[in-house]
Design a protein around this motif. Structure first.
Motif, short mmCIF file in Angstrom:
data_model
loop_
_atom_site.label_atom_id
_atom_site.label_comp_id
_atom_site.label_asym_id
_atom_site.label_seq_id
_atom_site.Cartn_x
_atom_site.Cartn_y
_atom_site.Cartn_z
N ARG A 73 8.13 15.98 -4.04
CA ARG A 73 8.62 16.54 -5.29
C ARG A 73 9.58 15.56 -5.99
O ARG A 73 10.35 15.94 -6.86
N THR A 74 9.52 14.32 -5.57
CA THR A 74 10.34 13.27 -6.17
C THR A 74 9.44 12.43 -7.07
O THR A 74 8.37 11.99 -6.64
N ALA A 96 7.50 15.07 -18.59
CA ALA A 96 8.52 15.37 -17.59
C ALA A 96 9.74 16.00 -18.25
O ALA A 96 10.28 17.00 -17.76
N LEU A 100 11.23 19.66 -17.40
CA LEU A 100 12.59 19.81 -16.88
C LEU A 100 13.49 20.55 -17.86
O LEU A 100 14.29 21.39 -17.45
N TYR A 179 12.46 19.70 -8.36
CA TYR A 179 12.03 18.41 -8.91
C TYR A 179 13.18 17.43 -8.84
O TYR A 179 14.31 17.75 -9.22
N CYS A 181 13.63 13.99 -10.46
CA CYS A 181 12.93 13.11 -11.41
C CYS A 181 13.82 11.97 -11.88
O CYS A 181 14.99 12.16 -12.19
N SER A 191 17.69 16.48 -11.50
CA SER A 191 17.39 17.02 -10.18
C SER A 191 17.67 18.52 -10.21
O SER A 191 18.75 18.94 -10.60
#
Ligand code: GTP
Ligand code: SPV
Ligand code: MN
Length: 591
Positions: A73-74, A96, A100, A179, A181, A191
């Protein structure tokens, strides 16, 4: 009054998005941190431990689904897929942000948003870099205050300068919506839905490795998953080495090594500069210089004891946060597997359940009191062997770079590469058994180039290319070695005693760097003559054992070469030609 426009905008935007009830700036004062510790205790985020035995120490338990880094999940987000993939999970930047921003919307309602200004590296030093982490987690604040330099002094050093943006919320700790990211092209990290170490202490793996590796590529330096160790010989000269081992493969232990008796008697001393991350630059003198950008240790607890790593144990005796270890209810202290032979009788396990030590079965991890990836967060200043060069603005000069993994077979105790490019090849083919430091299966051999597989903020082939290019800029190149402390016999027992005795191998490495000792050429590089590894004072190891540990099995390595070719294939066309040349040489040597 903050005049930094980017900072003001960042906070305003985060405020509008997350809608916290209030905002608190972390000023770095003990007074404010104490207040937060008290709040954390009141809210049952921390348990205050026995303040006589463990002054300033606390225990924290994470939720059971949130105990390690989550590589699946990174994400590394970039405009073009090839700039991140194929090893990294990739998300297109705009997509993304959309995802997010949806998840962060209103996430801090009813909560406080803490603003943590932090510096990676000594505040104001010319190689240091600044980050701002916004978080709703007191646990993150208190850990960041140990792991990095935080507060007003960082804001002063920042002035109107640039910084890495980090936004974190533990949100609902949902696994499905977790997540981590990274946006290297924007110096940004987001995060959400975790409250565990590497996922949320954004200065560490997210900034100091993933974002910094990208910055390093662009600016001509390197961010590596390496410990930095100083070895002082009887003449008082100190030589430094940096070593990259994958997570939970022995960096903290080597970084805090205590010489074996026979070396101690001769006058050897070892000094810890860093245990996890190195920022490396070419100095004006043409050598490589390394800095540890962190200010604390986030170390693996299990296995740490008075024998294996007394320096680490002493480091955790004050002002430390323990995460997911056993709570001893009789005297409010902590325990973990491998600490000693006296597990507490009246205790809670890492999940907070009543724990019966008599049911503990070494082979069944679910009976463990402490989670295998339980950790301590401890200030570097506590470390008895901390190097006096720890905050040296230019860092320390490197004599050797060491790669190493956890391999039951194949990799010998130590071997030396032939030159820089061959050394880069040796790093690029590293493989290691997976550990509890990341979620997923444990004990599976996987390729983990330079121990950076989970931490490179861009395309792996480009990362290799950067290593090759750095070589051309270093006038006095350090030699590159590979070690393996984890070779096992037919019963699965480690053959090499490891820990303090690893100095015997480092000693050979340093002698090689000074051309003071011969070596034997093998298809993969140079190994020691068995008699050149000092075994004096070792109970179960003699020169024959060393011979066994140094064996390079041709058939095993032919298999290995096939695996490397396949791995390079998976990495795609950006793997530099120089490394394919090295692979061809290896194949030729193995015929
Ligand atoms: P991260 O913090 O995850 O990056 O891990 P690390 O590389 O710092 O690993 P650490 O030093 O914490 O060691 C992890 C585990 O390996 C511990 O259980 C240690 O006891 C064990 N270990 C470390 N060094 C040796 C060694 O030389 N031999 C053996 N057999 N085990 C070791
Ligand atoms: C590692 O996994 O390599 C660590 C621990 O050092 S964490 O900070 O969680 O990444
Ligand atoms: Mn690590």
């Amino acid at each position: 009054m903050i005049t930094n426009k980017k900072l003001n905008d960042f906070i305003e935007e985060a405020k509008a998005l997350c809608q916290p009830d209030s905002i608190v700036w972390i000023d770095g004062s003990e007074e404010q941190l104490n207040e937060l510790r008290q709040q954390a205790v009141d809210q049952k985020i921390l348990i205050r431990l026995n303040q006589e035995k463990l002054p300033g120490c606390y225990l924290h338990r994470t939720t059971v689904n949130d105990v390690a880094r989550v590589e699946g999940r990174t994400f590394i987000c970039s405009k073009n897929k090839e700039d991140s993939a194929p090893i990294n999970n990739w998300m297109e930047t705009t997509e993304a942000y959309k995802l997010l921003n949806g998840l962060f919307k209103g996430v801090m309602k009813g909560r406080t948003m803490y603003v943590i200004p932090y510096s990676m590296g000594a505040v104001g030093s010319k190689f240091s870099k600044i980050g701002i982490e916004l978080t709703d987690s007191i646990y993150v604040v208190l850990n960041m205050a140990i792991m990095t330099r935080v507060g007003n002094k960082v804001l002063e050093a920042l002035g109107d300068g640039d910084f890495v943006k980090g936004l974190h919320s533990y949100a609902e700790l949902s696994e499905e919506k977790r997540y981590i990211c990274h946006f290297p092209e924007d110096n940004t990290i987001m995060s959400i839905n975790s409250n565990y170490g590497g996922n949320v202490l954004l200065g560490k793996k997210c900034f100091a490795l993933r974002i910094a590796s990208y910055l390093g590529k662009t600016e001509g330096w390197m961010a590596e998953h390496m410990l930095i160790l100083g070895i002082q010989n009887p003449k008082g000269e100190i030589k430094y080495v940096a070593a990259a081992f994958p997570s939970a493969c022995g960096k903290t232990n080597l970084a805090m090594i205590i010489p074996p008796e026979i070396y101690k008697k001769k006058g050897y001393k070892c000094w810890c500069v860093g245990d996890d991350i190195a920022w490396i630059r070419v100095g004006e003198d043409g050598r490589l210089w390394a800095v540890n950008p962190e200010n604390g240790f986030f170390g693996v607890a299990p296995g740490t004891n008075e024998k294996s790593n007394p320096n680490a144990l002493h480091t955790t005796m004050k002002n430390t946060i323990f995460t997911n270890v056993v709570e001893n209810l009789d005297d409010e202290t902590v325990w973990w597997e491998g600490l000693d032979n006296n597990p507490p009788k009246n205790a809670l396990n890492w999940r907070g359940e009543k724990w019966d030590y008599t049911k503990y079965d070494k082979k069944d991890k679910s009976t463990c009191g402490a989670h295998p990836n339980s950790r301590f967060t401890a200030p570097t200043v506590n470390c008895p062997c901390l190097s006096d060069q720890f905050e040296a603005p230019n860092g320390v000069p490197l004599s050797a770079i060491i790669f190493g993994g956890r391999r039951a077979k194949t990799a010998p105790l130590v071997y030396e590469s032939r030159d820089w490019n061959n050394g880069v090849f040796v790093g690029s083919i590293m493989a290691s058994e997976t550990t509890a430091a990341a979620t997923g299966a444990v004990g599976v051999v996987r390729r983990d180039p330079m121990a950076m597989r989970p931490f490179v903020g861009y395309n792996m082939g480009d990362y290799f290319k950067h290593w090759i290019e750095m070589g051309t800029k270093i006038k006095h190149q350090p030699k590159i070695f590979n070690v393996n402390w984890f070779r096992t016999d037919d019963n699965g027992n480690f053959i090499w005693p490891g820990f303090g005795d690893n100095l015997r191998v480092i000693d050979w490495i340093l002698k090689r760097c000074e051309d003071k000792v011969d070596a034997v050429e093998t298809p993969i590089g140079f190994v020691p003559k068995a008699e050149d590894i000092c075994v004096e004072g070792l109970a179960d190891v003699n020169t024959d054992t060393i011979k066994e540990l140094l064996k390079v099995d041709k058939a095993n390595w032919q298999e290995e070469a096939k695996g490397i070719e396949q791995f390079y294939g998976e990495l795609g066309e950006r793997v530099p030609k120089e490394l394919y040349d090295e692979l061809a040489k290896l194949n030729k040597n193995l015929q």
